[in-house]
Design an enzyme around this catalytic site. Structure first.
Site, mmCIF file in Angstrom:
data_model
loop_
_atom_site.group_PDB
_atom_site.id
_atom_site.type_symbol
_atom_site.label_atom_id
_atom_site.label_comp_id
_atom_site.label_asym_id
_atom_site.label_seq_id
_atom_site.Cartn_x
_atom_site.Cartn_y
_atom_site.Cartn_z
ATOM 1 N N ARG A 168 0.864 -1.168 0.000
ATOM 2 C CA ARG A 168 0.000 0.000 0.000
ATOM 3 C C ARG A 168 0.904 1.222 0.000
ATOM 4 N NH1 ARG A 168 -1.918 -3.430 4.170
ATOM 5 N NH2 ARG A 168 -4.006 -4.306 3.777
ATOM 6 N N LYS A 192 -2.062 -2.328 8.220
ATOM 7 C CA LYS A 192 -3.251 -1.885 8.950
ATOM 8 C C LYS A 192 -3.286 -2.508 10.341
ATOM 9 C CE LYS A 192 -6.234 -0.968 4.971
ATOM 10 N NZ LYS A 192 -7.532 -1.280 4.313
ATOM 11 N N HIS A 260 -2.036 2.764 -6.011
ATOM 12 C CA HIS A 260 -2.624 1.546 -5.449
ATOM 13 C C HIS A 260 -2.829 0.490 -6.532
ATOM 14 C CE1 HIS A 260 -4.325 -0.425 -1.952
ATOM 15 N NE2 HIS A 260 -5.343 -0.847 -2.681
ATOM 16 N N ARG A 263 -0.238 -2.188 -6.598
ATOM 17 C CA ARG A 263 -0.480 -3.297 -5.657
ATOM 18 C C ARG A 263 -1.468 -4.293 -6.273
ATOM 19 N NH1 ARG A 263 -0.811 -4.710 -0.009
ATOM 20 N NH2 ARG A 263 -2.921 -5.148 0.734
ATOM 21 N N HIS A 286 -3.333 -9.097 3.929
ATOM 22 C CA HIS A 286 -4.788 -9.071 4.095
ATOM 23 C C HIS A 286 -5.188 -9.855 5.337
ATOM 24 C CE1 HIS A 286 -5.675 -8.270 -0.455
ATOM 25 N NE2 HIS A 286 -5.530 -7.163 0.225
ATOM 26 N N TYR A 295 -9.079 -10.802 -6.489
ATOM 27 C CA TYR A 295 -8.148 -10.819 -7.615
ATOM 28 C C TYR A 295 -8.335 -12.036 -8.520
ATOM 29 C CZ TYR A 295 -5.912 -7.098 -5.011
ATOM 30 O OH TYR A 295 -5.683 -5.926 -4.346
#
Length: 315
Positions: A168, A192, A260, A263, A286, A295
């Site tokens: 990210r 995150k 982004h 990515r 993730h 994806y």
């Protein structure tokens, strides 16, 4: 959280008991869930707007007893007003999620219970499939950042890293010098929720970062940001977006060509090469496999061929 310019302070919307509850909740999000500053601002804004709606509806500051007794029509009315203002389904879904998070915390801590909110249906969010950039176009983009000053070497290293390691933009810009392990050619990423992961560097990324560091005029220390601006401060995301817009226009790329998207491209190309979902999930950081599964919906038959020809990890 501090109020926003032009927005009624919470003190003007709430009674003291509710004001204290909101403040304690936001503090808990920051300390216990390690929510980012961006996430806290979003929660603060969503709750502030709901309380503003309730305040206008009741004609007086809102207290805990008022939101405890809020009816289904109150929550529906709040989201309907947002829709009339032009807010998208995605924005309204986020607002509802913020309310649920707040009310769940209130319930868990024995402050109040409101069963009506659970009856609300989340606005349907349009399903979007990530749009990757073809690998040859990414390498062409990197090649345009040649022959300039050290800032072009910096941007080339950053964009190469976002694609080569699937970061990210916030993760790339938060890197410090000490996060690079030169012995193993890995980087330590803080994602995150302050979750850390180790990500391998491609040989090409190692070279791009080395060339940039050699040209960068700022003295290096372990705690210095890896990517810095001309004044020596941590590079601003807005500057990265601006450079990408310049490259996008120069190369005739579509609106989907964003930092982004690099990515997205990384994930799509690796799945096309044959890596399984769990491996890609780990590399991307993730929390849920469902996020990574987006994806698999990309039609990458053609991308697979270009990936095998162009991406260094395919050999």
């Amino acid at each position: 959280m501090a109020g926003h310019p032009g927005v009624t302070p919470l003190e003007g919307l709430c009674q003291p008991d509710l004001l204290q509850a909101v403040s304690t909740w936001l503090s808990a999000l920051a300390s216990e869930r390690r929510a980012s500053r961006h996430t806290l601002r979003a929660y603060d804004s969503d709750i502030r707007q709901f309380l503003g709606y309730m305040n206008a509806h009741l004609g007086e500051p809102v207290g805990l007893k008022d939101i405890s007794g809020a009816a289904l029509r109150d929550f529906r009315g709040y989201l309907s007003k947002k829709a009339l203002k032009g807010n998208s389904n995605t924005t309204r879904a986020r607002a509802l999620s913020s309310l649920r998070t707040f009310f769940k915390w209130l319930d868990f801590n024995g402050v109040l219970h409101n069963a009506e909110l659970k009856l609300m249906t989340t606005p349907k969010i349009p399903h979007k499939v990530p749009r990757p950039i073809e690998a040859p176009r990414i390498f062409e983009m990197l090649d345009t950042l040649e022959g300039g000053d050290w800032t072009e070497l910096r941007d080339k290293a950053l964009f190469g890293l976002l694609y080569g390691s699937g970061l990210r933009i916030s993760e790339g810009l938060s890197l410090n010098i000490r996060d690079i392990d030169q012995a193993t050619d890995q980087i330590r990423i803080t994602g995150k929720g302050n979750k850390q992961r180790e990500v391998p560097l491609l040989p090409q990324s190692v070279k791009l970062i080395r060339d940039y560091r050699a040209a960068c005029p700022e003295v290096e220390t372990d705690d210095r940001p890896l990517f810095i601006g001309v004044r020596g401060d941590r590079l601003n995301p807005g500057m990265v977006q601006k450079r990408m817009r310049y490259l996008r226009i120069r190369m005739g790329l579509g609106e989907n060509a964003t930092p982004h998207a690099l990515r997205h491209s990384y994930a799509t190309h690796l799945l096309g090469e044959g890596l399984n979902l769990r491996e890609v999930q780990e590399l991307l950081g993730h929390a849920s496999l469902t996020t990574t599964q987006r994806y698999t919906e990309v039609d990458y038959t053609q991308l697979l061929e270009t990936f095998k020809k162009a991406h260094p990890r395919a050999h």
